[in-house]
Structures are given as structure tokens and as C-alpha cells.
Design a protein around this motif. Structure first.
Motif, short mmCIF file in Angstrom:
data_model
loop_
_atom_site.label_atom_id
_atom_site.label_comp_id
_atom_site.label_asym_id
_atom_site.label_seq_id
_atom_site.Cartn_x
_atom_site.Cartn_y
_atom_site.Cartn_z
N PHE A 236 16.86 46.82 36.26
CA PHE A 236 16.88 46.64 34.85
C PHE A 236 15.66 45.57 35.02
N ARG A 237 16.33 44.23 36.15
CA ARG A 237 14.97 43.53 36.38
C ARG A 237 14.03 44.35 37.02
N LEU A 238 13.47 44.81 37.84
CA LEU A 238 12.86 45.88 38.38
C LEU A 238 11.94 46.61 37.32
N CYS A 239 12.68 47.43 36.67
CA CYS A 239 11.92 48.02 35.42
C CYS A 239 11.77 46.56 34.40
N ARG A 240 12.00 46.16 34.25
CA ARG A 240 11.42 45.16 32.99
C ARG A 240 9.53 44.59 33.74
N TRP A 241 10.32 44.06 35.05
CA TRP A 241 8.86 43.98 35.85
C TRP A 241 7.63 44.74 35.19
N LEU A 242 8.15 46.06 35.66
CA LEU A 242 7.05 47.33 36.33
C LEU A 242 6.30 47.51 35.02
N HIS A 243 7.78 47.12 33.65
CA HIS A 243 6.85 47.95 32.62
C HIS A 243 5.98 46.48 31.77
N ILE B 209 23.00 24.97 37.25
CA ILE B 209 23.24 24.03 35.40
C ILE B 209 21.91 25.31 35.00
N TRP B 210 22.96 26.13 33.63
CA TRP B 210 22.47 26.73 32.99
C TRP B 210 22.75 26.66 31.74
N ASP B 211 21.10 27.20 31.08
CA ASP B 211 21.05 27.39 29.94
C ASP B 211 22.04 28.32 28.97
N THR B 212 23.07 27.15 27.89
CA THR B 212 23.95 28.22 27.42
C THR B 212 23.73 29.27 26.48
N ARG B 213 22.65 29.90 26.75
CA ARG B 213 21.74 30.73 26.26
C ARG B 213 21.23 32.32 27.36
N ILE B 214 21.77 31.58 28.69
CA ILE B 214 21.64 32.53 29.40
C ILE B 214 21.52 34.39 29.45
N PHE B 215 22.80 34.30 28.95
CA PHE B 215 23.30 35.69 29.16
C PHE B 215 22.55 36.12 27.58
N GLU B 216 22.31 36.02 26.59
CA GLU B 216 22.38 36.07 25.27
C GLU B 216 20.67 36.55 25.55
N ALA B 217 19.77 35.81 26.12
CA ALA B 217 18.20 35.89 26.84
C ALA B 217 18.48 37.37 27.10
N PHE B 218 19.32 38.76 27.99
CA PHE B 218 19.10 38.63 28.56
C PHE B 218 19.68 40.49 27.89
N ILE B 219 20.92 40.37 27.60
CA ILE B 219 21.55 40.89 26.22
C ILE B 219 20.66 41.22 25.39
N LYS B 220 19.17 40.54 24.88
CA LYS B 220 18.71 40.56 23.84
C LYS B 220 17.20 42.02 24.65
N GLU B 221 16.98 41.44 26.37
CA GLU B 221 15.57 42.22 26.86
C GLU B 221 16.25 44.24 27.11
N VAL B 222 18.16 43.95 27.53
CA VAL B 222 18.51 44.78 27.31
C VAL B 222 18.48 46.10 26.20
N ASN B 223 18.75 45.16 24.91
CA ASN B 223 18.61 46.27 23.22
C ASN B 223 17.50 46.29 22.99
N TYR B 224 16.01 44.72 23.26
CA TYR B 224 14.86 45.80 23.19
C TYR B 224 14.23 46.78 24.15
N PHE B 225 14.45 46.93 25.47
CA PHE B 225 14.19 48.44 26.46
C PHE B 225 14.63 48.93 25.82
N HIS B 226 16.31 49.50 25.48
CA HIS B 226 16.28 50.84 24.95
C HIS B 226 15.65 51.09 23.37
N LYS B 227 15.50 50.27 22.86
CA LYS B 227 15.52 50.31 21.62
C LYS B 227 13.49 51.52 21.55
N LEU B 228 12.88 50.66 22.68
CA LEU B 228 11.39 51.68 23.50
C LEU B 228 11.73 52.55 24.10
N ASN B 229 13.15 53.27 24.16
CA ASN B 229 13.33 54.81 25.08
C ASN B 229 12.37 53.70 26.20
#
Length: 325
Positions: free
Chosen positions: A135-142, A182-202
């Protein structure tokens, strides 16, 4: 001037190599040259080329700032680790190789430490999970217009060379004696939003989302165990902090004795790094500052740790609805 630079480089090599290592032999290995050619350079009869100096600096963790006498100036030398779109996976291998070489300088040294500040899931954590890597590669390639709509993660083939490098990086990270995250508390939330967004774009399928979710749950389980134990399975120490402030970027700081390097993430897969001591000192001090605004959840901070990981699992349920679309 050329002779002075050559002398500075030789001196820097001598200072960083252990006494038992033969400098001529090490130069032969790095530059792939003969014994006599190596000694001619050490005798200052033949100057190192810029390529040779850069290759030696990369392999040994030297700072070119030190060689050119730039430490006292207000400028520094930065290495650009950029993935070019025309040969994306080849260049991605080069980026991984450079990071691996830095890590290998840390392995086994009792003074060595890694500190990471992350506003997204740290790359070093999801190395063992193929769907997260894809998914990381997919996001970057897109984002670089190399990925077309209607595709799936199954169309992304990770070369064996990349997989090997990722395994070597994972091994090296776990064999550094001390790690601080040291983690930003939103690190998983940001990843989840990206996954949902890319799925909605097919750009990824429902099956891809399910596979990603499974990997994320496994990552959470493993990371929570590390946080509870305060170490990797081999006993090397790990400290995980949750920051009470948010970060604009992610970066990494490596330190071993007198050797220091800092890396700043750029454009998803890319980064820049420098060994300039003033830049490294500044980054180290900033990490200390961030720690003061953070909560340690390894070993201590049990309530915060349990609450954080429970919340992340609840957030992962946001991926549930997308699998049926």
C-alpha cells in the motif's frame, strides 16, 4: 587544496576505523581496486575522486562536511535520497540500501541508539507486513502518476531485492541496543484515512482493504507486546512515547559514540540526511524537547498504553464498511 582534501579524507578514515582494521584493505573492499592503487591513494600520490570519497563516506558513515572543513560554517552537506519515477523500484532499492548501511554501523555497539519521531506509522514497524508495504508503494506510485485506476495491490510486485533489503533493515533495527520512538497519537488514524480514500477511488479493492486491516491488527498486537516488555524479543531496549503535540513531519536520528546522522522524511518514500554536527545536535535537542511533551508507555504508563492500543483497534473498525463496497 586537492591535496588537503585528500589528507582530510585519509585522516577521517583512520579515525573511524577500529585499530585492528587495515585501512588499505578496507579501501580496496569499498572501491573494488587493487592493493597498489589503494596504497597510492594513502600515500597521497593519487587523489581520491569525488565519487570515491562519496562512496567511502557512505560506507563508513563519514561526514563530507568533515573532509571539506565545513563544520564551522552556516551551511551543511545534505544527501538526497530521492526515488525517481522513471526507475522507481531501482531507486527505491538505493534508498533502502543507504538506510541499511547507516543502521549496520549501529548494530552491536553498546553506545548506539535510534530515535524516531513519527506522524505516520513508522516504516520500520510495518516492514514485516507485505500488504502495508504494497500500500505504501501503491500510494507513492499513484501520487507520481505511475498507478492507474482500477488496479489492486496484487498488481504490485515487490522485487526479491527489495524484500531482502527490508529483511536486512528489520534485522539491523532490532539489533541496535537502544531504540526510542515518539509517536503522534494520530499515526494510525492518518493511515486508515488514506486506505479508505484509495478504496473509494477504486485504486485498491475491498479484499486489499481486508488484507491491510489484518496486517494492521497484527502490527498492533506485536507493537503492544514490545511496549509492554520494553524490548525486542532479543532483549534490546525499546522506549515508546506518545506525544501530546502533533508533528509536521517524521525524522530519524542515529548516534554511536562520536558518529551521528539525522534523516528527514520527504515526499513519502524520500528523505534527506546529513552528518553535519550542528544539524545533528539541533535535532537531538529537539527530540529531548518533544520527550518532555510525551508520555512513556513502555513498561510504565500501563493505563495510557492500554487505552491507546484499544483506541487504535476501535479506529481500525472504520475499515470494516469499505470491504463490502
Amino acid at each position: 587544496m586537492k591535496e588537503e582534501l585528500n589528507i582530510n579524507l585519509i585522516k577521517a578514515i583512520q579515525e573511524i576505523l577500529p585499530p585492528q582494521v587495515n585501512i588499505a584493505t578496507r579501501i580496496m573492499e569499498i572501491l573494488e581496486i587493487g592493493k597498489e592503487a589503494s596504497y597510492r591513494r594513502l600515500r597521497n600520490e593519487v587523489p581520491f575522486t569525488f565519487y570515491e570519497a562519496a562512496l567511502i563516506a557512505c560506507k563508513l558513515g563519514l561526514s563530507l562536511d568533515q573532509v571539506i572543513g565545513n563544520f564551522g560554517s552556516k551551511t551543511g552537506v545534505f544527501n538526497l535520497n530521492l526515488v525517481h519515477t522513471d526507475k522507481a523500484l531501482t531507486n527505491y532499492c538505493n534508498v533502502l540500501t543507504r538506510f541499511k548501511e547507516y543502521l549496520e554501523l549501529m548494530v552491536g555497539n553498546p553506545t548506539a541508539s535510534i530515535s524516531t519521531v513519527s506522524n505516520n506509522i513508522p516504516f520500520v514497524l510495518y516492514l514485516p507486513y507485505p500488504n502495508l508495504i504494497k500500500f505504501r508503494l501503491c500510494r507513492w506510485l499513484h501520487q507520481t502518476d505511475k498507478f492507474r485506476p482500477g488496479s489492486s495491490l496484487k498488481h504490485i510486485i515487490v522485487p526479491e531485492e527489495v524484500q531482502t533489503l527490508q529483511n536486512e533493515i528489520q534485522y539491523a533495527i532490532q539489533h541496535v541496543p537502544n531504540t526510542n520512538m515518539i509517536w503522534d497519537t494520530r499515526i494510525f488514524e492518518a493511515f486508515i484515512k488514506e486506505v479508505n480514500y484509495f478504496h473509494k477511488l477504486n485504486y485498491i479493492t475491498g479484499q486489499d482493504v481486508s488484507a491491510i486491516k489484518e496486517d494492521l491488527l497484527s502490527l498492533l498486537d506485536k507493537t503492544e507486546q514490545i511496549a509492554s516488555d520494553g524490548c525486542y524479543s532479543n532483549g534490546n531496549r525499546v522506549h515508546i512515547y506518545l506525544s501530546n503535540i502533533h508533528f509536521e513531519s517524521s525524522f530519524t536520528y542515529l548516534e554511536k559514540g562520536d558518529f551521528r546522522v539525522c534523516l528527514l522524511r520527504l515526499y513519502s518514500l524520500n528523505s534527506i540526511d546529513t552528518l553535519h554536527p550542528e544539524v545533528c545536535r539541533s535535532q537531538k535537542e529537539w527530540i529531548k524537547t518533544v520527550k518532555r511533551y510525551s508520555t512513556l508507555i513502555t513498561e510504565s504508563g500501563q493505563m495510557q498504553r492500554i487505552a491507546f492500543f484499544k483506541e487504535q483497534r476501535q479506529k481500525l473498525e472504520q475499515l470494516e464498511d469499505t470491504t463490502s463496497v
